[in-house]
Design an enzyme around this catalytic site. Structure first.
Site, PDB file in Angstrom:
ATOM      1  N   ASP A 148      49.349  31.425  54.670  1.00  0.00           N
ATOM      2  CA  ASP A 148      48.162  32.260  54.547  1.00  0.00           C
ATOM      3  C   ASP A 148      48.371  33.148  53.329  1.00  0.00           C
ATOM      4  O   ASP A 148      49.295  33.962  53.298  1.00  0.00           O
ATOM      5  CB  ASP A 148      47.990  33.091  55.818  1.00  0.00           C
ATOM      6  CG  ASP A 148      46.774  34.011  55.769  1.00  0.00           C
ATOM      7  OD1 ASP A 148      46.206  34.232  54.684  1.00  0.00           O
ATOM      8  OD2 ASP A 148      46.404  34.522  56.839  1.00  0.00           O
TER       9      ASP A 148
ATOM     10  N   TYR B 204      32.620  39.241  46.933  1.00  0.00           N
ATOM     11  CA  TYR B 204      33.311  38.153  46.239  1.00  0.00           C
ATOM     12  C   TYR B 204      33.468  38.457  44.753  1.00  0.00           C
ATOM     13  O   TYR B 204      34.561  38.319  44.195  1.00  0.00           O
ATOM     14  CB  TYR B 204      32.533  36.854  46.429  1.00  0.00           C
ATOM     15  CG  TYR B 204      33.145  35.664  45.721  1.00  0.00           C
ATOM     16  CD1 TYR B 204      34.241  35.006  46.265  1.00  0.00           C
ATOM     17  CD2 TYR B 204      32.629  35.202  44.515  1.00  0.00           C
ATOM     18  CE1 TYR B 204      34.813  33.914  45.623  1.00  0.00           C
ATOM     19  CE2 TYR B 204      33.193  34.111  43.866  1.00  0.00           C
ATOM     20  CZ  TYR B 204      34.277  33.470  44.428  1.00  0.00           C
ATOM     21  OH  TYR B 204      34.840  32.394  43.774  1.00  0.00           O
TER      22      TYR B 204
ATOM     23  N   LYS C 155      36.844  39.047  42.252  1.00  0.00           N
ATOM     24  CA  LYS C 155      37.094  38.265  41.047  1.00  0.00           C
ATOM     25  C   LYS C 155      37.059  39.135  39.784  1.00  0.00           C
ATOM     26  O   LYS C 155      37.752  38.854  38.801  1.00  0.00           O
ATOM     27  CB  LYS C 155      36.086  37.123  40.939  1.00  0.00           C
ATOM     28  CG  LYS C 155      36.258  36.070  42.032  1.00  0.00           C
ATOM     29  CD  LYS C 155      37.644  35.433  41.991  1.00  0.00           C
ATOM     30  CE  LYS C 155      37.791  34.278  42.941  1.00  0.00           C
ATOM     31  NZ  LYS C 155      39.094  33.586  42.822  1.00  0.00           N
TER      32      LYS C 155
END
Length: 250
Positions: A61, A153, A157
């Site tokens: 993970d 998200y 990034k």
């Protein structure tokens, strides 16, 4: 031909990670295929070894430091010093900002941003000892131009892009380059889940029709960019964000 190295690719079981594992293996590198999907990682490693390459699949993970430390140690023991890192593993999220909750925020950041930091940190001693290293981080064009319902998200990034530039400054004098590849709309299982789930505001065909190259990208397009940054040809390039997006983020 470039010297053979050991490359660690996170999220290597599918999509862009899988394509990058296969591309780097063709260049002669030994590949640590790391993914939470161990069966998928093994399938990719088997593809590499069946054609005479070296590869090891490890399950971990990416958001768990202990699992990453164990995985990197396992790859180092089996294949040798890890001097190429491809930080590709990521989770997606489509959610209006008012509906986001802290647990979702924390989990995605742990995978997309903190995971990349941990993997890089775990492999760094090998690079420092070699006086040579390549870190290639996967960003996203939404972090450069924005995207609706993707604040979480794209924030992760955007952090990848900022970390890339700062690490390039910090590690350049030590022989380590750090660059980012920023994919556009690539035809991956993750993208297909979003398409099939109707998570885009308009049909994806309308989105890509506006691009200078009006189609979805292929995972091999991303693998080629990663392979370039990992090569001797990119020895004097660091701190860069290479958009592989069909011109969508110009």
């Amino acid at each position: 031909m470039d010297k053979a190295r050991v490359a660690l690719v996170t999220g290597g079981a599918a999509g862009m990670g899988r394509a990058t594992c296969l591309r780097l293996a063709r260049a002669g590198h030994a590949i640590g295929v790391l993914d939470i999907d161990l069966a998928g990682a093994r399938a990719v490693a088997d593809m590499i070894t069946s054609t005479g390459g070296q590869a090891l699949a490890v399950g971990a993970d990416i958001g768990d430091r202990a699992q990453i430390e164990a995985a990197v140690a396992q790859i180092r023991s089996a294949l040798g010093a890890v001097t190429i890192v491809i930080n590709n593993a990521a989770m997606e999220n489509f959610c209006a900002i008012e509906a986001l909750d802290d647990a979702t925020w924390d989990r995605l950041m742990a995978v997309n941003l903190r995971g990349a930091y941990i993997v890089t940190q775990c492999a760094l001693p090998d690079m420092l000892a070699a006086g040579w290293g390549r870190v290639i981080n996967l960003a996203a064009f939404g972090a450069q131009i924005g995207a609706p319902n993707m604040a979480l998200y794209t924030a992760s990034k955007g952090g990848i892009i900022a970390m890339t530039r700062s690490l390039a400054i910090e590690l350049g004098p030590k022989g380590i380059t750090v660059n980012a590849v920023s994919p556009g709309f690539i035809d991956t299982p993750m993208a297909r889940r979003a398409i099939d789930g109707g998570l885009f505001p308009v049909p994806y065909e309308q989105i890509v029709a506006t691009y200078p190259i009006p189609r979805l990208g292929d995972p091999d397009d991303i693998a080629a960019a990663c392979a370039f940054f990992a090569s001797a040809d990119a020895a004097y390039i660091t701190g860069q964000v290479l958009g592989v997006n069909g011109g969508a983020a110009m």
